[in-house]
Design an enzyme around this catalytic site. Sequence first.
Site, PDB file in Angstrom:
ATOM      1  N   THR A  11      -2.826  36.733  -9.387  1.00  0.00           N
ATOM      2  CA  THR A  11      -4.128  36.747  -8.699  1.00  0.00           C
ATOM      3  C   THR A  11      -5.126  37.503  -9.586  1.00  0.00           C
ATOM      4  O   THR A  11      -5.643  36.923 -10.527  1.00  0.00           O
ATOM      5  CB  THR A  11      -4.028  37.361  -7.286  1.00  0.00           C
TER       6      THR A  11
ATOM      7  N   ASN B 150     -12.872  45.218  -6.583  1.00  0.00           N
ATOM      8  CA  ASN B 150     -12.588  45.154  -5.149  1.00  0.00           C
ATOM      9  C   ASN B 150     -13.813  45.109  -4.253  1.00  0.00           C
ATOM     10  O   ASN B 150     -13.702  44.873  -3.056  1.00  0.00           O
ATOM     11  CB  ASN B 150     -11.684  46.311  -4.753  1.00  0.00           C
TER      12      ASN B 150
ATOM     13  N   LYS C 105       4.250  39.505 -10.078  1.00  0.00           N
ATOM     14  CA  LYS C 105       2.788  39.571 -10.058  1.00  0.00           C
ATOM     15  C   LYS C 105       2.402  40.746  -9.170  1.00  0.00           C
ATOM     16  O   LYS C 105       3.167  41.139  -8.278  1.00  0.00           O
ATOM     17  CB  LYS C 105       2.159  38.273  -9.547  1.00  0.00           C
TER      18      LYS C 105
ATOM     19  N   GLU D 254      -5.350  47.158 -10.754  1.00  0.00           N
ATOM     20  CA  GLU D 254      -6.748  46.731 -10.856  1.00  0.00           C
ATOM     21  C   GLU D 254      -7.606  47.812 -11.495  1.00  0.00           C
ATOM     22  O   GLU D 254      -7.689  48.928 -10.999  1.00  0.00           O
ATOM     23  CB  GLU D 254      -7.278  46.352  -9.475  1.00  0.00           C
TER      24      GLU D 254
ATOM     25  N   THR E 185       4.807  45.529  -2.506  1.00  0.00           N
ATOM     26  CA  THR E 185       3.468  44.967  -2.444  1.00  0.00           C
ATOM     27  C   THR E 185       3.172  44.119  -3.629  1.00  0.00           C
ATOM     28  O   THR E 185       2.226  44.331  -4.364  1.00  0.00           O
ATOM     29  CB  THR E 185       2.416  46.040  -2.289  1.00  0.00           C
TER      30      THR E 185
ATOM     31  N   THR F  80     -15.583  36.899  -3.383  1.00  0.00           N
ATOM     32  CA  THR F  80     -16.780  36.127  -3.763  1.00  0.00           C
ATOM     33  C   THR F  80     -16.778  35.745  -5.236  1.00  0.00           C
ATOM     34  O   THR F  80     -15.928  36.139  -5.992  1.00  0.00           O
ATOM     35  CB  THR F  80     -18.052  36.921  -3.425  1.00  0.00           C
TER      36      THR F  80
END
Lengths: 411, 411
Positions: free
Chosen positions: A161, A406, A187, A284, A198, A411
């Site tokens: 992702t 985040n 992933k 991230e 997670t 979007t």
Amino acid sequence: MYQATTDKKWIKDIPDGGILTPKGFKCSGVHAGLRYNKLDLGLIVSETPASCAAVYTTSHFQAAPLVVTQESIAREGVLQAVIVNSACANACTGDQGYRDALKMRELTAAKFGLPEHYVAVASTGVIGEFLQMEKIEAGIAKLAIGNDQEDETNFQTAILTTDLVTKHACYSAEIDGRTVSVGGVAKGSGMIHPNMATMLGFLTTDANISSEALANALKEVTNTTFNQITVDGDTSTNDMVLVMANGEAGNRPLHPEHPEWPVFIELLTESCASLAKQIARDGEGATKLIEISVSGALSDEEARMIGKQIAGSNLVKTAIYGADANWGRIIGAIGQSEASVNANNVDIAFGDITMLKKSTPMAFDEENAREYLMNDKVEIFVNLNLGDGQGMAWGCDLSYDYVKINASYRT
Amino acid sequence: MYQATTDKKWIKDIPDGGILTPKGFKCSGVHAGLRYNKLDLGLIVSETPASCAAVYTTSHFQAAPLVVTQESIAREGVLQAVIVNSACANACTGDQGYRDALKMRELTAAKFGLPEHYVAVASTGVIGEFLQMEKIEAGIAKLAIGNDQEDETNFQTAILTTDLVTKHACYSAEIDGRTVSVGGVAKGSGMIHPNMATMLGFLTTDANISSEALANALKEVTNTTFNQITVDGDTSTNDMVLVMANGEAGNRPLHPEHPEWPVFIELLTESCASLAKQIARDGEGATKLIEISVSGALSDEEARMIGKQIAGSNLVKTAIYGADANWGRIIGAIGQSEASVNANNVDIAFGDITMLKKSTPMAFDEENAREYLMNDKVEIFVNLNLGDGQGMAWGCDLSYDYVKINASYRT
């Protein structure tokens, strides 16, 4: 406790290996159109029915694919295929989501001539949206499995992702004179605070082992590896680690009394720890991997609790992003833990720079410390001086890019 | 559960009020030189000995000033002064830190002619550094108490660290026909995840109440106010909330059987809730206050647990910073809670925009939702549809500036 690979002489690291390194597995990854122009649908197939085990998120909201996978495994403890999509988590999607996950399983089974309950299903992506089933159907029709490096890379890519890099690991060892390999792909980049778990992790092995023994091994190993990483303290609805063992190595069946059981546990541990660290490093916005080693706790479990509390502290993560040797924030995190702590006898070090000894601040060279914290791997050592418990945890720093990624994920 | 002020007709909000509004209190704030050019040393004095109560951080590493304050209060349950410094937390400073905190108490008592155990001590700032005692001593010598607005502002300012604004609140009501006021001042911007507590809060009241009854009231009220805010999930070593009641209002002694006990509880609740929300809104880097209302839980405690889990989620906080109506992240946070949840019957709304009804995603106008999330206060409503438990929590969004502030706090 997980220890560095170099201590394990009987285990061989296969740097380029992955899920196709163990004998008898094939895979694929295609573009089904769920994402704009990235691969988004992947499949692993074992040539023969494989013993299997899985661990699942502890979230109250288990996504539909996890429910279907549990139903598949409950039948015989055997799987032959795993179908995975990215972009859509198929979570919080009610009855329709459940029917969609069943349909993904049915289409995959039909295409490869398998009983439906030999197929597991996994999804990752946005919560609360429905799968676009016509795209899934067309994508499954396109899947052509193989065992080239390209097939492996395609699978590794299709499950990502917000990940920046693919994640794979493989280790092998001799068991009963046969070469046994464990390979894995994972992933995970955000919503990472497994318990369990997670992220998605898929492991293959050619070891001969029953699904019961495999389940025990997987549970033991995830507690010290995948469950010890955290990126942001948030546990996802969709995550699981699944292992398939097809027995093609030809060893005698593995179980806890087998003399080489510890070798298999270590193979699995090395593979899972490697994947877990790859996930933490690719957190991230992360610029650094943070590895925390806790010793002197009352138990291994308490050591792991404290390690994870430190790895999860936003204040520790931002300080390390800024290369600021602010050990007071480690005190803040330890202080908050439910584990036993003697507040007057704690040691803390960054790498080999001691900051606190018996809870007394040590003089240190700020510039040295700053330089150390500029490395892309930062090690934190904590000794609680209470008992023999030890454990490790992994996380990453918290940067501007974490916020950027985040603040507009959908979007 | 804390409810909006407008429901409480018998309580009067005094917008400009603070710790000097209740009768019989004075204060001061001076520059002792611990910070470069900001006020950094403050004092509150009650003209007469006051009943008192306090709650303290649950961290394993309670800072030296908290130990000294507990010793003071343990003697008689009475205080007449609180001395507070910012810039240095005097935490993890061992025996010397303890002696320094005792010295702060001794110097304050001597200057104002009080028994030492009538003085409480508080500190906030960097962990692991020693107090510069010659500056503290000179600062205490400079303290000149008064009851002007300027004195109040100086105290409010002297206790701040990374806070951008001062925080104060005051409410009054009639009890036994006398006007009773509760006023408060607080600081706190980072390391905010009280349990109890992660900030400093000082309240004064002219109510007549024993220290035992006051302790019960404070404990009850902090559980629904200060303990329900979170900025970053980290609990500090230094934090406390302290209340002094000097009885100058002349009401009959308050205790749980007094007919107007609920009025006093609400006065205290309003003051604490107001300060708590001011802290959340001033969270490091925050651009928005997030208020979470949870209903339908099995108990009020479980409702508060879920509210705080949502308020503490980095993923929820970043999504709201980005005005992204990503309710899946609220599901992620609820899913992780240890509270009871029926995964098939949860409602979620942002303001009056329903996102999820009985765990089924509702169609909503993305543009509307985005516009709502641009407000500087965002309300999240969760109904678990399980029982009568309700509770609230407060937090703030997670912005680039949070990272900026915390990547270089010490430098």
